[in-house]
Design an enzyme around this catalytic site. Structure first.
Site, PDB file in Angstrom:
ATOM      1  N   ARG A   1      37.556   2.193  82.460  1.00  0.00           N
ATOM      2  CA  ARG A   1      38.340   0.993  82.828  1.00  0.00           C
ATOM      3  C   ARG A   1      39.404   1.353  83.862  1.00  0.00           C
ATOM      4  O   ARG A   1      39.683   0.586  84.783  1.00  0.00           O
ATOM      5  CB  ARG A   1      38.974   0.367  81.577  1.00  0.00           C
ATOM      6  CG  ARG A   1      37.955  -0.423  80.756  1.00  0.00           C
ATOM      7  CD  ARG A   1      38.478  -0.736  79.373  1.00  0.00           C
ATOM      8  NE  ARG A   1      39.601  -1.648  79.367  1.00  0.00           N
ATOM      9  CZ  ARG A   1      40.444  -1.788  78.341  1.00  0.00           C
ATOM     10  NH1 ARG A   1      40.285  -1.069  77.252  1.00  0.00           N
ATOM     11  NH2 ARG A   1      41.427  -2.641  78.410  1.00  0.00           N
TER      12      ARG A   1
ATOM     13  N   LYS B   1      50.397  -6.443  80.219  1.00  0.00           N
ATOM     14  CA  LYS B   1      50.266  -7.803  80.779  1.00  0.00           C
ATOM     15  C   LYS B   1      50.180  -8.846  79.670  1.00  0.00           C
ATOM     16  O   LYS B   1      50.869  -9.861  79.695  1.00  0.00           O
ATOM     17  CB  LYS B   1      49.009  -7.923  81.656  1.00  0.00           C
ATOM     18  CG  LYS B   1      48.918  -6.918  82.780  1.00  0.00           C
ATOM     19  CD  LYS B   1      47.644  -7.080  83.587  1.00  0.00           C
ATOM     20  CE  LYS B   1      46.358  -6.846  82.840  1.00  0.00           C
ATOM     21  NZ  LYS B   1      46.135  -5.451  82.391  1.00  0.00           N
TER      22      LYS B   1
ATOM     23  N   ARG C   1      39.612  -2.884  69.515  1.00  0.00           N
ATOM     24  CA  ARG C   1      38.616  -3.375  70.473  1.00  0.00           C
ATOM     25  C   ARG C   1      37.641  -2.243  70.823  1.00  0.00           C
ATOM     26  O   ARG C   1      38.047  -1.100  70.984  1.00  0.00           O
ATOM     27  CB  ARG C   1      39.321  -3.840  71.752  1.00  0.00           C
ATOM     28  CG  ARG C   1      39.691  -5.292  71.737  1.00  0.00           C
ATOM     29  CD  ARG C   1      40.604  -5.714  72.850  1.00  0.00           C
ATOM     30  NE  ARG C   1      40.283  -5.227  74.187  1.00  0.00           N
ATOM     31  CZ  ARG C   1      41.010  -5.507  75.265  1.00  0.00           C
ATOM     32  NH1 ARG C   1      42.090  -6.281  75.150  1.00  0.00           N
ATOM     33  NH2 ARG C   1      40.701  -5.033  76.439  1.00  0.00           N
TER      34      ARG C   1
ATOM     35  N   ARG D   1      40.737  -9.858  89.667  1.00  0.00           N
ATOM     36  CA  ARG D   1      40.581  -8.412  89.515  1.00  0.00           C
ATOM     37  C   ARG D   1      39.805  -7.792  90.660  1.00  0.00           C
ATOM     38  O   ARG D   1      39.570  -6.593  90.657  1.00  0.00           O
ATOM     39  CB  ARG D   1      39.806  -8.150  88.234  1.00  0.00           C
ATOM     40  CG  ARG D   1      40.670  -7.709  87.071  1.00  0.00           C
ATOM     41  CD  ARG D   1      39.747  -7.676  85.878  1.00  0.00           C
ATOM     42  NE  ARG D   1      40.122  -6.709  84.926  1.00  0.00           N
ATOM     43  CZ  ARG D   1      40.724  -7.029  83.774  1.00  0.00           C
ATOM     44  NH1 ARG D   1      41.073  -8.264  83.521  1.00  0.00           N
ATOM     45  NH2 ARG D   1      40.990  -6.094  82.911  1.00  0.00           N
TER      46      ARG D   1
ATOM     47  N   ARG E   1      46.193   0.379  70.250  1.00  0.00           N
ATOM     48  CA  ARG E   1      46.281  -1.079  70.116  1.00  0.00           C
ATOM     49  C   ARG E   1      45.408  -1.587  68.975  1.00  0.00           C
ATOM     50  O   ARG E   1      44.288  -1.129  68.770  1.00  0.00           O
ATOM     51  CB  ARG E   1      45.822  -1.749  71.415  1.00  0.00           C
ATOM     52  CG  ARG E   1      45.721  -3.269  71.239  1.00  0.00           C
ATOM     53  CD  ARG E   1      45.420  -4.029  72.488  1.00  0.00           C
ATOM     54  NE  ARG E   1      44.553  -3.358  73.412  1.00  0.00           N
ATOM     55  CZ  ARG E   1      44.488  -3.655  74.685  1.00  0.00           C
ATOM     56  NH1 ARG E   1      45.248  -4.596  75.181  1.00  0.00           N
ATOM     57  NH2 ARG E   1      43.662  -3.017  75.484  1.00  0.00           N
TER      58      ARG E   1
HETATM   59  P1  AP5 Z   1      48.708  -5.110  76.310  1.00  0.00           P
HETATM   60  O1  AP5 Z   1      49.850  -6.044  76.469  1.00  0.00           O
HETATM   61  O2  AP5 Z   1      47.511  -5.561  75.569  1.00  0.00           O
HETATM   62  O3  AP5 Z   1      48.258  -4.579  77.754  1.00  0.00           O
HETATM   63  P2  AP5 Z   1      47.303  -5.280  78.812  1.00  0.00           P
HETATM   64  O4  AP5 Z   1      47.813  -4.906  80.152  1.00  0.00           O
HETATM   65  O5  AP5 Z   1      47.156  -6.745  78.522  1.00  0.00           O
HETATM   66  O6  AP5 Z   1      45.986  -4.478  78.500  1.00  0.00           O
HETATM   67  P3  AP5 Z   1      44.465  -4.916  78.362  1.00  0.00           P
HETATM   68  O7  AP5 Z   1      43.743  -3.663  77.947  1.00  0.00           O
HETATM   69  O8  AP5 Z   1      44.285  -6.105  77.463  1.00  0.00           O
HETATM   70  O9  AP5 Z   1      44.115  -5.272  79.775  1.00  0.00           O
HETATM   71  P4  AP5 Z   1      42.803  -5.301  80.420  1.00  0.00           P
HETATM   72  O10 AP5 Z   1      43.186  -5.958  81.675  1.00  0.00           O
HETATM   73  O11 AP5 Z   1      42.051  -4.042  80.609  1.00  0.00           O
HETATM   74  O12 AP5 Z   1      41.857  -6.075  79.371  1.00  0.00           O
HETATM   75  P5  AP5 Z   1      41.261  -7.535  79.394  1.00  0.00           P
HETATM   76  O13 AP5 Z   1      41.234  -8.027  78.021  1.00  0.00           O
HETATM   77  O14 AP5 Z   1      41.913  -8.356  80.451  1.00  0.00           O
HETATM   78  O15 AP5 Z   1      49.303  -3.755  75.659  1.00  0.00           O
HETATM   79  C1  AP5 Z   1      48.441  -2.684  75.308  1.00  0.00           C
HETATM   80  C2  AP5 Z   1      49.045  -1.961  74.069  1.00  0.00           C
HETATM   81  O16 AP5 Z   1      50.287  -1.380  74.435  1.00  0.00           O
HETATM   82  C3  AP5 Z   1      49.339  -2.908  72.885  1.00  0.00           C
HETATM   83  O17 AP5 Z   1      49.060  -2.238  71.686  1.00  0.00           O
HETATM   84  C4  AP5 Z   1      50.861  -3.186  72.981  1.00  0.00           C
HETATM   85  O18 AP5 Z   1      51.440  -3.424  71.727  1.00  0.00           O
HETATM   86  C5  AP5 Z   1      51.374  -1.901  73.628  1.00  0.00           C
HETATM   87  N1  AP5 Z   1      52.477  -2.165  74.547  1.00  0.00           N
HETATM   88  C6  AP5 Z   1      52.633  -3.223  75.394  1.00  0.00           C
HETATM   89  N2  AP5 Z   1      53.776  -3.110  76.106  1.00  0.00           N
HETATM   90  C7  AP5 Z   1      54.354  -1.934  75.715  1.00  0.00           C
HETATM   91  C8  AP5 Z   1      55.541  -1.251  76.120  1.00  0.00           C
HETATM   92  N3  AP5 Z   1      56.371  -1.768  77.051  1.00  0.00           N
HETATM   93  N4  AP5 Z   1      55.817  -0.067  75.533  1.00  0.00           N
HETATM   94  C9  AP5 Z   1      54.990   0.466  74.567  1.00  0.00           C
HETATM   95  N5  AP5 Z   1      53.841  -0.142  74.144  1.00  0.00           N
HETATM   96  C10 AP5 Z   1      53.517  -1.329  74.729  1.00  0.00           C
HETATM   97  O19 AP5 Z   1      39.780  -7.242  79.903  1.00  0.00           O
HETATM   98  C11 AP5 Z   1      38.805  -6.638  79.098  1.00  0.00           C
HETATM   99  C12 AP5 Z   1      37.484  -6.612  79.849  1.00  0.00           C
HETATM  100  O20 AP5 Z   1      37.043  -7.960  80.140  1.00  0.00           O
HETATM  101  C13 AP5 Z   1      37.481  -5.910  81.209  1.00  0.00           C
HETATM  102  O21 AP5 Z   1      37.307  -4.515  81.089  1.00  0.00           O
HETATM  103  C14 AP5 Z   1      36.293  -6.598  81.891  1.00  0.00           C
HETATM  104  O22 AP5 Z   1      35.081  -6.079  81.440  1.00  0.00           O
HETATM  105  C15 AP5 Z   1      36.408  -8.035  81.416  1.00  0.00           C
HETATM  106  N6  AP5 Z   1      37.237  -8.866  82.313  1.00  0.00           N
HETATM  107  C16 AP5 Z   1      38.417  -9.461  82.015  1.00  0.00           C
HETATM  108  N7  AP5 Z   1      38.895 -10.140  83.075  1.00  0.00           N
HETATM  109  C17 AP5 Z   1      37.992  -9.955  84.069  1.00  0.00           C
HETATM  110  C18 AP5 Z   1      37.940 -10.388  85.416  1.00  0.00           C
HETATM  111  N8  AP5 Z   1      38.912 -11.127  85.970  1.00  0.00           N
HETATM  112  N9  AP5 Z   1      36.870 -10.004  86.162  1.00  0.00           N
HETATM  113  C19 AP5 Z   1      35.871  -9.276  85.639  1.00  0.00           C
HETATM  114  N10 AP5 Z   1      35.857  -8.815  84.369  1.00  0.00           N
HETATM  115  C20 AP5 Z   1      36.923  -9.159  83.586  1.00  0.00           C
END
Ligand code: AP5
Length: 213
Positions: free
Chosen positions: A171, A13, A160, A88, A127
């Site tokens: 997660r 994403k 991270r 979410r 990552r």
């Molecule tokens: P990346 O693009 O970072 O993937 P992502 O889907 O953004 O993954 P995240 O882990 O950041 O999502 P998340 O939703 O769990 O975390 P968030 O920060 O929102 O890609 C991942 C890796 O894969 C990278 O190394 C990239 O290079 C590689 N990659 C990408 N595309 C690829 C492809 N096509 N092929 C191969 N490799 C690829 O949330 C973190 C925490 O914050 C949550 O756990 C929660 O505690 C809190 N939080 C955030 N938002 C909320 C909310 N709305 N409500 C409550 N808690 C929340």
């Protein structure tokens, strides 16, 4: 245009939101990035959020709803924005609907990043992130020019805390229990557009470009 990027952790994403944001000039609003900034700044909200994030649990709905409600009122959101990682939960989605309706706005599309759990663990553990400019890398699929150093700003890359194997499994569990019901919620609303997120970053971007024409 108002877009939601919905998908499990590591589904790409953030990677794709950055590309679409650059191409279309719609800001990427990542609740994860906002919470990590609050942690880095040592605010009260950040301290509270950290205790949830370190375990891979969701931060309380009221906290993130308030953050997004405020952020989407800023000037740069006038022409549209990309919600990356929000909503979410069903209560977050309902609150977002209310906020947008009160501003005579609506969600245009919800992009659902579809990928098997087995693919996600390697993406998340590999990552590496820049703590300063939020650029993202992967130790295999998106290496920086110099190992461990951000191409964009030269800062030292970090892993991270919640990208460690034991936290990722929680997660994913949290995603299936609390976030995946949004697929049905937005299907019923006629907003859902699924994409195959298990392709290369360029192929995923191409699917998005086709959807956003
Ligand atoms: P990346 O693009 O970072 O993937 P992502 O889907 O953004 O993954 P995240 O882990 O950041 O999502 P998340 O939703 O769990 O975390 P968030 O920060 O929102 O890609 C991942 C890796 O894969 C990278 O190394 C990239 O290079 C590689 N990659 C990408 N595309 C690829 C492809 N096509 N092929 C191969 N490799 C690829 O949330 C973190 C925490 O914050 C949550 O756990 C929660 O505690 C809190 N939080 C955030 N938002 C909320 C909310 N709305 N409500 C409550 N808690 C929340």
């Amino acid at each position: 245009m108002i877009l939601i990027f919905l998908g499990p952790p590591g589904s790409g994403k953030g990677t794709q939101a950055k590309r679409v944001s650059k191409a279309k000039m719609w800001p990427q609003l990542s609740t994860g990035d906002m919470l990590r900034s609050a942690i880095a700044a040592g605010t009260k909200l950040g301290l509270e959020a950290k205790s949830y994030m370190d375990k891979g649990s969701l931060v309380p709905d009221t906290v993130v709803i308030g953050m997004i409600s405020e952020r989407t009122q800023e000037f740069d959101c006038k022409g549209g924005f990309i919600l990356d990682g929000f909503p979410r939960t069903i209560p977050q989605a309902e609150a977002l609907d209310k906020v947008l309706t009160s501003r005579s706005k609506k969600i245009d599309k919800v992009i659902s990043f579809e990928i098997a759990d087995t693919e996600l663990v390697g993406r998340a553990t590999g990552r590496r992130t820049c703590p300063k400019c939020n650029s993202m890398y992967h130790i295999v699929s998106a290496k920086p020019r110099t190992e461990g150093v951000c191409d964009r700003c030269g800062s030292k890359l970090i892993q991270r805390d919640d990208d460690k194997t034991e936290v990722i499994s929680n997660r994913l569990k949290v995603y299936h229990e609390q976030t995946s019901p949004l697929v049905e919620y937005y299907t019923k609303a006629g907003k859902l557009s699924p994409i195959a997120a298990d392709k290369s970053p360029d192929e995923v971007y191409q699917q998005l470009t086709n959807l956003l024409k």
